[in-house]
Design a protein around this motif. Structure first.
Motif, mmCIF file in Angstrom:
data_model
loop_
_atom_site.group_PDB
_atom_site.id
_atom_site.type_symbol
_atom_site.label_atom_id
_atom_site.label_comp_id
_atom_site.label_asym_id
_atom_site.label_seq_id
_atom_site.Cartn_x
_atom_site.Cartn_y
_atom_site.Cartn_z
ATOM 1 N N SER A 3 -5.147 1.133 -5.355
ATOM 2 C CA SER A 3 -5.197 0.850 -3.921
ATOM 3 C C SER A 3 -6.611 0.521 -3.469
ATOM 4 N N ASN A 4 -7.584 0.762 -4.355
ATOM 5 C CA ASN A 4 -8.972 0.434 -4.027
ATOM 6 C C ASN A 4 -9.794 0.288 -5.294
ATOM 7 N N PHE A 5 -10.898 -0.419 -5.190
ATOM 8 C CA PHE A 5 -11.841 -0.515 -6.299
ATOM 9 C C PHE A 5 -12.593 0.803 -6.440
ATOM 10 N N SER A 325 -14.707 -5.105 1.018
ATOM 11 C CA SER A 325 -14.065 -5.823 2.113
ATOM 12 C C SER A 325 -13.055 -6.848 1.598
ATOM 13 N N PHE A 326 -13.149 -7.188 0.315
ATOM 14 C CA PHE A 326 -12.230 -8.161 -0.283
ATOM 15 C C PHE A 326 -11.113 -7.496 -1.094
ATOM 16 N N GLU A 327 -11.206 -6.190 -1.317
ATOM 17 C CA GLU A 327 -10.256 -5.537 -2.213
ATOM 18 C C GLU A 327 -8.816 -5.590 -1.708
ATOM 19 N N VAL A 329 -7.343 -7.973 -0.491
ATOM 20 C CA VAL A 329 -6.778 -9.243 -0.969
ATOM 21 C C VAL A 329 -6.693 -9.240 -2.494
ATOM 22 N N ALA A 330 -7.802 -8.939 -3.143
ATOM 23 C CA ALA A 330 -7.893 -9.059 -4.603
ATOM 24 C C ALA A 330 -6.892 -8.181 -5.335
ATOM 25 N N LEU A 331 -6.648 -6.972 -4.824
ATOM 26 C CA LEU A 331 -5.792 -6.028 -5.532
ATOM 27 C C LEU A 331 -4.314 -6.399 -5.491
ATOM 28 N N LYS A 332 -3.963 -7.397 -4.725
ATOM 29 C CA LYS A 332 -2.570 -7.871 -4.693
ATOM 30 C C LYS A 332 -2.287 -8.863 -5.818
ATOM 31 N N TYR A 333 -3.325 -9.268 -6.530
ATOM 32 C CA TYR A 333 -3.189 -10.325 -7.534
ATOM 33 C C TYR A 333 -3.587 -9.824 -8.917
#
Length: 445
Positions: A3-5, A325-327, A329-333
């Motif tokens: 759910s997060n980096f 701030s981009f996670e 978005v990024a974590l959905k892919y």
């Protein structure tokens, strides 16, 4: 799915002591305090790794360096702490671990020993996991994996930090005679198959003297990301935030904000979920005599030996904030593929950083660059939506010599809907129909 980096730095706050050629020096301040752990956390780090003088080796735990750090770090708000237990690390390289001639007669005996080792700290507030032996060679993977499997039975929910080798001498990666890149893929796959781990991690330090970029770095990411995709493993890496000298000669140069961003965007593109940095504090032990290699160069890490911050502390803090701030978005892919785009007339042979990279054709989107080389990574979500990251993977020396930023022209399929992000922030690019043109500095994406 995460759910997060997650982020952490090697070589956490120290006792203030350091060693040069075996001689001890003391700056007169112990930095293993709540205040200094808060400073660490404020940089964006979510995990604390305790090693070296803060490792645990079976001594009286109460009052030990390990316990002191765990207590103070937890008070500082750090609730994920990895312990380095030197006894468990040593097991990972035992030639005979189990059996009649082994250190333990069977797995049950090994588990009993691991329970004994971990009892002092496993219930401590903030305990998160255990660091295993760093960079094991292929010949150690059997014992290493045996320890991993036993630890999973001892501490089923604990995180096990297993940092593997990057692409090095072939004899360290295989017991066969495969070509080097096949050998490396086999090494990674053997670790995952034997250990049952679902995390793949290695360290990569691309920035060498004279602004050379290691030609293996991109290929390393390509191979590891592909193995993670095939095996369903999570990708973790270690980024370079140190410098290294051998025989008075620079081997790895000091890195800048651009260099850290170059690495961070590379990681994002290849689907990395956990990011660590080597190092946070300057390494404590330095040997300058007898031709020894040293990475303990003051001023090259985020924090100097005397506790003062370097520019790199603020650069890493800034970049971590951008990544967080981009996670969402990024974590959905999930990573799918990668493509290298070269300026007209150039190929992978013209750039040292792509010398050994695999070059894939048929990029799903049309990308052209005015100069240098760009890396396009493709990721997919559960709805078959695509995320493309376009990074300028050029050499910062070109900008230092006055070269212009790289102009990137992207052409999307007609009617395609898109959202655009730069340093974690969504923006609306100037466009004509389905064509977009952006300007990227080295390391930007």
């Amino acid at each position: 799915m995460k759910s997060n980096f997650e982020f952490y730095g090697y070589n956490a706050p120290t006792s203030g002591k350091y060693y040069i050629d075996g001689n001890e020096y003391d700056v007169g301040e112990d930095f293993r305090t709540v205040k200094r752990f808060k400073e660490y956390k404020n940089a964006g780090f979510t995990i604390l790794l305790l090693q070296h003088e803060n490792s645990y080796s079976g001594e009286e735990f109460k009052g030990s360096a390990c316990e002191t750090c765990m207590v103070n770090a937890f008070k500082a708000g750090i609730d994920k702490i990895i312990v380095s237990d030197t006894r468990i690390k040593a097991l990972c390289v035992e030639e005979n671990l189990l059996g009649l001639k082994g250190k333990f007669k069977d797995e049950e005996s090994l588990i009993e020993y691991l329970e004994f080792c971990t009892n002092p700290y496993r219930k401590m507030p903030g305990f998160y996991g255990i660091q295993l032996y760093d960079e094991p060679e292929f010949k150690y993977l059997k014992a290493y994996s045996t320890v991993v499997r036993a630890l999973k039975k001892t501490l089923p929910t604990a995180f096990l930090q297993c940092n593997l080798l990057n692409i090095v001498e072939k004899e360290r990666l295989t017991d066969g005679n495969e070509p080097i890149f096949d050998a490396y893929k086999k090494y990674l796959e053997t670790f995952l198959n034997e250990s049952g781990q679902k995390v793949l991690m290695y360290d990569d330090y691309p920035f060498r003297r004279d602004y050379i970029i290691c030609g293996y770095s991109i290929r390393n990411y390509q191979i590891a990301a592909q193995v993670c995709k095939e095996k369903g493993a999570e990708f973790h890496t270690v980024l370079q935030t140190f410098s290294w000298v051998t025989n008075g000669r620079l081997v790895m140069r000091r890195v800048t904000e651009k260099d850290v961003r170059w690495q961070a965007n590379m990681c994002l593109g290849f689907g990395v979920r956990e990011f660590s940095f080597f190092t946070y504090f300057t390494k404590q032990s330095v040997k300058l005599k007898d031709g020894f290699s040293t990475d303990g160069i003051d001023g090259a890490a985020m924090i100097n030996r005397d506790g003062t911050r370097t520019k790199l502390y603020y650069a890493v803090k800034k970049i971590i904030a951008e990544m967080k701030s981009f996670e969402r978005v990024a974590l959905k892919y999930n990573y799918e593929n990668n493509y290298l785009i070269f300026e007209r007339g150039k190929t992978f042979k013209d750039f040292e950083q792509t010398e050994y990279a695999a070059v894939n054709d048929n990029c799903p989107i049309s990308v052209g660059v005015s100069s240098g080389v760009a890396l396009v990574t493709e990721s997919k979500n559960d709805s078959n939506g695509s995320l493309y990251m376009i990074e300028n993977v050029g050499n910062v020396k070109d900008e230092l010599s006055g070269a212009l930023k790289q102009t990137v022209k992207v052409t999307l399929p007609a009617g395609a809907k898109s959202n655009w992000y730069y340093r974690g922030v969504e923006f609306i690019p100037k466009n004509t129909s389905n064509e977009f043109t952006v300007s990227l500095g080295v390391g930007d994406a």
